[in-house]
Design a protein around this motif. Structure first.
Motif, PDB file in Angstrom:
ATOM      1  N   ASP A   1       0.852  -1.180   0.000  1.00 56.07           N
ATOM      2  CA  ASP A   1       0.000   0.000   0.000  1.00 56.07           C
ATOM      3  C   ASP A   1       0.888   1.231   0.000  1.00 56.07           C
ATOM      4  OD1 ASP A   1      -2.827  -0.861   0.189  1.00 56.07           O
ATOM      5  OD2 ASP A   1      -2.148  -1.854   2.018  1.00 56.07           O
ATOM      6  N   GLU A   2       0.437   2.275  -0.671  1.00 59.26           N
ATOM      7  CA  GLU A   2       1.232   3.496  -0.813  1.00 59.26           C
ATOM      8  C   GLU A   2       1.685   4.019   0.559  1.00 59.26           C
ATOM      9  OE1 GLU A   2      -0.807   6.623  -2.930  1.00 59.26           O
ATOM     10  OE2 GLU A   2       0.999   7.860  -3.061  1.00 59.26           O
ATOM     11  N   PHE A   3       2.983   4.190   0.717  1.00 60.20           N
ATOM     12  CA  PHE A   3       3.583   4.627   1.978  1.00 60.20           C
ATOM     13  C   PHE A   3       3.117   3.771   3.166  1.00 60.20           C
ATOM     14  CE2 PHE A   3       4.448   8.358  -0.629  1.00 60.20           C
ATOM     15  CZ  PHE A   3       5.799   8.519  -0.374  1.00 60.20           C
ATOM     16  N   ALA A   4       2.830   2.508   2.884  1.00 61.74           N
ATOM     17  CA  ALA A   4       2.439   1.541   3.925  1.00 61.74           C
ATOM     18  C   ALA A   4       1.106   1.878   4.591  1.00 61.74           C
ATOM     19  CB  ALA A   4       3.551   1.388   4.977  1.00 61.74           C
ATOM     20  N   MET A   5       0.278   2.644   3.883  1.00 62.97           N
ATOM     21  CA  MET A   5      -1.019   3.023   4.453  1.00 62.97           C
ATOM     22  C   MET A   5      -2.131   2.197   3.822  1.00 62.97           C
ATOM     23  SD  MET A   5      -0.575   7.114   4.487  1.00 62.97           S
ATOM     24  CE  MET A   5       0.951   7.851   5.064  1.00 62.97           C
ATOM     25  N   GLY A   6      -2.548   1.163   4.543  1.00 57.67           N
ATOM     26  CA  GLY A   6      -3.642   0.345   4.032  1.00 57.67           C
ATOM     27  C   GLY A   6      -3.612  -1.046   4.620  1.00 57.67           C
ATOM     28  N   SER A   7      -4.712  -1.773   4.405  1.00 56.70           N
ATOM     29  CA  SER A   7      -4.856  -3.105   4.981  1.00 56.70           C
ATOM     30  C   SER A   7      -5.210  -4.131   3.921  1.00 56.70           C
ATOM     31  CB  SER A   7      -5.962  -3.084   6.047  1.00 56.70           C
ATOM     32  OG  SER A   7      -5.748  -2.007   6.931  1.00 56.70           O
ATOM     33  N   SER A   8      -5.074  -3.768   2.630  1.00 56.80           N
ATOM     34  CA  SER A   8      -5.495  -4.686   1.579  1.00 56.80           C
ATOM     35  C   SER A   8      -4.570  -4.684   0.375  1.00 56.80           C
ATOM     36  CB  SER A   8      -6.900  -4.307   1.097  1.00 56.80           C
ATOM     37  OG  SER A   8      -6.842  -3.070   0.381  1.00 56.80           O
TER      38      SER A   8
ATOM     39  N   ALA B   1       4.763   6.616  10.295  1.00 51.72           N
ATOM     40  CA  ALA B   1       4.485   7.181  11.616  1.00 51.72           C
ATOM     41  C   ALA B   1       5.632   6.780  12.539  1.00 51.72           C
ATOM     42  CB  ALA B   1       3.155   6.669  12.145  1.00 51.72           C
ATOM     43  N   SER B   2       6.533   7.716  12.778  1.00 50.85           N
ATOM     44  CA  SER B   2       7.824   7.376  13.381  1.00 50.85           C
ATOM     45  C   SER B   2       7.744   6.751  14.767  1.00 50.85           C
ATOM     46  CB  SER B   2       8.702   8.625  13.435  1.00 50.85           C
ATOM     47  OG  SER B   2       8.819   9.180  12.146  1.00 50.85           O
ATOM     48  N   SER B   3       6.719   7.070  15.542  1.00 53.62           N
ATOM     49  CA  SER B   3       6.658   6.504  16.896  1.00 53.62           C
ATOM     50  C   SER B   3       6.027   5.111  16.893  1.00 53.62           C
ATOM     51  CB  SER B   3       5.899   7.430  17.848  1.00 53.62           C
ATOM     52  OG  SER B   3       4.507   7.268  17.709  1.00 53.62           O
ATOM     53  N   LEU B   4       5.567   4.646  15.725  1.00 57.49           N
ATOM     54  CA  LEU B   4       4.892   3.349  15.628  1.00 57.49           C
ATOM     55  C   LEU B   4       5.575   2.383  14.663  1.00 57.49           C
ATOM     56  CD1 LEU B   4       1.315   4.879  15.142  1.00 57.49           C
ATOM     57  CD2 LEU B   4       2.146   3.877  17.266  1.00 57.49           C
ATOM     58  N   ASP B   5       6.353   2.916  13.709  1.00 59.40           N
ATOM     59  CA  ASP B   5       6.957   2.095  12.651  1.00 59.40           C
ATOM     60  C   ASP B   5       7.924   1.050  13.202  1.00 59.40           C
ATOM     61  OD1 ASP B   5       5.707   3.628  10.683  1.00 59.40           O
ATOM     62  OD2 ASP B   5       7.483   4.827  10.202  1.00 59.40           O
ATOM     63  N   THR B   6       7.813  -0.184  12.698  1.00 58.31           N
ATOM     64  CA  THR B   6       8.788  -1.229  13.014  1.00 58.31           C
ATOM     65  C   THR B   6       9.068  -2.031  11.743  1.00 58.31           C
ATOM     66  OG1 THR B   6       7.045  -2.813  13.597  1.00 58.31           O
ATOM     67  CG2 THR B   6       8.006  -1.542  15.406  1.00 58.31           C
ATOM     68  N   VAL B   7      10.245  -2.665  11.688  1.00 61.70           N
ATOM     69  CA  VAL B   7      10.572  -3.580  10.597  1.00 61.70           C
ATOM     70  C   VAL B   7      10.322  -4.992  11.111  1.00 61.70           C
ATOM     71  CG1 VAL B   7      12.397  -4.449   9.087  1.00 61.70           C
ATOM     72  CG2 VAL B   7      12.321  -2.012   9.691  1.00 61.70           C
TER      73      VAL B   7
ATOM     74  N   PRO C   1      -1.967   9.240  11.365  1.00 63.62           N
ATOM     75  CA  PRO C   1      -2.067  10.273  10.320  1.00 63.62           C
ATOM     76  C   PRO C   1      -1.376  11.579  10.708  1.00 63.62           C
ATOM     77  CG  PRO C   1      -4.203   9.254  10.687  1.00 63.62           C
ATOM     78  CD  PRO C   1      -3.300   8.788  11.792  1.00 63.62           C
ATOM     79  N   SER C   2      -1.387  11.928  11.987  1.00 59.88           N
ATOM     80  CA  SER C   2      -0.706  13.154  12.408  1.00 59.88           C
ATOM     81  C   SER C   2       0.787  13.051  12.105  1.00 59.88           C
ATOM     82  CB  SER C   2      -0.911  13.402  13.905  1.00 59.88           C
ATOM     83  OG  SER C   2      -2.272  13.667  14.165  1.00 59.88           O
ATOM     84  N   GLU C   3       1.397  11.937  12.521  1.00 62.38           N
ATOM     85  CA  GLU C   3       2.823  11.758  12.249  1.00 62.38           C
ATOM     86  C   GLU C   3       3.076  11.667  10.744  1.00 62.38           C
ATOM     87  OE1 GLU C   3       4.695   8.721  14.644  1.00 62.38           O
ATOM     88  OE2 GLU C   3       3.728   9.429  16.467  1.00 62.38           O
ATOM     89  N   ALA C   4       2.155  11.027  10.026  1.00 60.89           N
ATOM     90  CA  ALA C   4       2.317  10.891   8.571  1.00 60.89           C
ATOM     91  C   ALA C   4       2.262  12.250   7.888  1.00 60.89           C
ATOM     92  CB  ALA C   4       1.238   9.972   8.007  1.00 60.89           C
ATOM     93  N   SER C   5       1.348  13.094   8.329  1.00 60.65           N
ATOM     94  CA  SER C   5       1.206  14.388   7.654  1.00 60.65           C
ATOM     95  C   SER C   5       2.493  15.189   7.794  1.00 60.65           C
ATOM     96  CB  SER C   5       0.011  15.172   8.210  1.00 60.65           C
ATOM     97  OG  SER C   5       0.282  15.668   9.503  1.00 60.65           O
ATOM     98  N   SER C   6       3.167  15.005   8.913  1.00 59.16           N
ATOM     99  CA  SER C   6       4.431  15.673   9.141  1.00 59.16           C
ATOM    100  C   SER C   6       5.555  15.002   8.334  1.00 59.16           C
ATOM    101  CB  SER C   6       4.727  15.658  10.644  1.00 59.16           C
ATOM    102  OG  SER C   6       6.037  16.015  10.899  1.00 59.16           O
ATOM    103  N   ASN C   7       5.653  13.667   8.408  1.00 60.79           N
ATOM    104  CA  ASN C   7       6.706  12.949   7.676  1.00 60.79           C
ATOM    105  C   ASN C   7       6.613  13.149   6.165  1.00 60.79           C
ATOM    106  OD1 ASN C   7       8.464  11.639   9.494  1.00 60.79           O
ATOM    107  ND2 ASN C   7       6.911  10.120   9.978  1.00 60.79           N
TER     108      ASN C   7
END
Lengths: 487, 96
Positions: free
Chosen positions: A125-132, A207-213, A314-320
């Motif tokens: 999903d674009e920029f990892a935003m999505g569930s499908s 979302a930098s405070s949530l992202d993990t690999v 989304p708040s962190e995403a809008s900034s990133n």
């Protein structure tokens, strides 16, 4: 006989060590599988065939010389939000369609150093935003178990590739469930480590405070091996944890006697497909058979986790995502001045879900609304952490379904963002609290689609998570290959 | 709590050009999502401290050792427009 590309990494490592196959042979098998299935699956955005064969030949030399780490020679796929030096990295977005990173993300740098073989970059999903995976600008990925269904998201390409033998294992990223949910929907093992255990350097931020690999593998043992290779403090990421990394393979004792397993009561209510609830309950009974002490536990704030997540992420995403401005990299659409150029570039380069989240985040952070939305969501985050602390005072690991349903149909939820967001309702709390969680396949529903069970452990207790998951996997002894491949 | 959103204002803040159709759709969707998200206010009381990072760290430092920078040509390789080792942009004063 099982083809090389369908075997687990641990089996292949043993064959490689004994000289019964070569990395080049295994790599060729994966590439041949990609030739056969990519027209149906669309799991890859970029293939790196030549690079892979080159790396495989070098790995064979190292293995022959007896100097080979556990991951050497095993073909891998990387989600296309993980930066690879000299290899196009798009994030599934038009805005980065031609972007070629000048550096490697830390997890891949470590794997490359250890002799890993890169097959290519997977669709997402674009920029990892999505569930499908339907939010990719380059077309959806299809589920190998049923081509009319989604593989989950956002790391759908990595999940589908591993399930279908197009890679032996893969890395993805998990911000709200983007490793665990597609792993569940594609019948593979998906591990989201503790926040900070694996460096985010070179992971293109959502979302930098949530992202993990995290990892996609065919077995829990493989997850332990792959995590071992990428975990640990890295100098370029201030949030990477300095704690020593334990031996994860050594943790796979098969022994879960007296271990306290808490079944999350809220995770079996309304909206959960009956076959999913039944499959997870049956697997929990097997853990009890193995000697685990099973009980019920409540995470009362579960309902609020989803609301908090859809403000914080989304708040962190809008900034990133402010960095995509047509100046340093990516698309540019000309305008009369810089501001118009930026607005036009972003309007043309981002897809609908990314625009939705940028708008949501910008609104939630804007003057007059910050406290009511973002500020309150951060407080809910504290409550979620307290829920886990209370639960882990009584239990060693927690159990729930990974996702409320098995794979849904392409197009089914595209026009209903809220329904789509609900498919991450059980995975999101672990990201908010930073705790590790794993999805393991526990069976198929009546339509032959995989069911995933999620285990959650306290911060940095991946050893515990892997031990329980491995014991369960051995006890169930499933062979969940998609019909497409088994035929 | 009904939410009224000034979509044009938010889009301007986000530097995001949207078509009239996109604005209409977003107005409706954001209202729904925000009404759902506003539930956070039900439990987040004044006594609860906020969490920004689940695993907090303070003053993460590394040795202050200079290392070479990335070569300029690599840094500029992805840029849409370059002039004399610099990123080139259109004029930065807004045109009314």
């Amino acid at each position: 006989m099982t083809e090389l590309c369908d075997r687990s990494a641990s089996e292949l490592a043993e064959l490689l060590r004994r000289g019964e196959t070569s990395s080049v042979e295994v790599t060729r098998a994966c590439l041949a599988r990609m030739d056969a299935l990519e027209p149906h699956l669309n799991a890859y955005l970029t293939r790196t065939d030549d690079l892979a064969l080159e790396q495989a030949a070098r790995a064979d030399e190292r293995i022959g010389a007896g100097d080979a780490p556990a991951v050497a020679g095993i073909p891998l796929a990387l989600k296309d939000v993980l930066s690879t030096r000299g290899v196009r990295t798009t994030c599934g977005s038009r805005i980065l369609e031609t972007y070629v990173p000048p550096f490697d993300c830390t997890p891949w740098a470590r794997l490359a150093e250890a002799g890993s073989v890169l097959l290519g970059k997977t669709n997402c999903d674009e920029f990892a935003m999505g569930s499908s995976n339907e939010n990719s600008a380059f077309g959806p990925v299809r589920n190998p178990f049923d081509l009319e269904r989604v593989p989950g998201g956002s790391s759908g390409g990595s999940a589908a590739a591993v399930a279908a033998g197009e890679a032996v294992w893969a890395l993805g990223t998990d911000t709200g469930g983007s490793v665990r949910q597609p792993a569940a929907l594609c019948g593979v093992v998906g591990l989201k480590p503790t926040y900070g255990l694996v460096s985010r350097y070179g992971l293109i931020a959502f979302a930098s405070s949530l992202d993990t690999v995290g990892t996609f593998t065919r077995s829990v043992r493989d997850a332990a091996v792959l995590l071992q290779a990428i975990a640990g403090k890295a100098p370029m990421d201030a949030t990477s944890l300095p704690d020593p990394v334990p031996d994860y393979v050594a943790a796979l004792t098969g022994d879960v006697r007296r271990l306290r397993v808490g079944v999350i009561s809220e995770a079996f209510g309304e909206g959960v497909q009956p076959a999913v609830a039944a499959g997870v309950r049956a697997a929990v009974d097997r853990l009890a058979d193995l000697g685990a002490d099973v009980g019920e536990v409540s995470l009362p704030q579960t309902d609020y986790a989803l609301s908090a997540y859809y403000l914080i992420a989304p708040s962190e995403a809008s900034s990133n995502l402010a960095r995509y401005d047509g100046v340093r990299y990516g698309l540019r659409v000309e305008g009369r001045d810089s501001v118009e150029m930026m607005a036009r570039t972003r309007g043309a380069g981002f897809g609908p879900e990314v625009k939705r989240r940028i708008m949501l985040g910008t609104y939630a952070l804007s003057a007059g609304y910050y406290e009511a939305y973002y500020g309150q969501a951060q407080k809910v985050r504290t409550l979620i952490i307290r829920d886990y602390e209370a639960a882990f005072a009584r239990y060693d690991v927690l159990v729930s379904p990974t996702s409320p349903t098995t794979a849904f149909r392409l197009g089914e939820k595209v026009d209903d963002p809220l329904a789509m967001y609900l498919s991450d309702v059980f995975t999101i709390p672990a990201n908010l609290a930073g705790v590790p969680a794993i999805s393991v396949p526990v069976g198929l529903d009546e339509a032959g689609l995989p069911i995933g069970l999620q285990l959650t452990a306290p911060v940095l207790r991946e050893d515990l998570l892997l031990r329980v998951a491995d014991a369960l996997e051995r006890e169930l002894a499933l062979d969940l290959r998609p019909p497409l491949v088994a035929a | 709590m009904p939410v009224e959103i000034d979509i044009e204002h938010v889009a301007r803040l986000a530097r995001l050009e949207l078509t009239p159709e996109e604005m209409e759709r977003l107005r409706a969707q954001l209202r729904l999502i925000l009404e759902h998200a506003a539930k956070v206010g039900e439990v987040a009381t004044a006594e609860v401290p906020p969490t920004a990072w689940a695993i907090p760290r303070v003053n993460v430092l590394r040795p202050d050792e200079p290392t070479p920078s990335m070569p300029v040509e690599e840094v500029l390789a992805n840029a849409p427009e370059v002039e004399e080792d610099r990123f080139k942009v259109p004029r930065i004063v807004e045109v009314e």
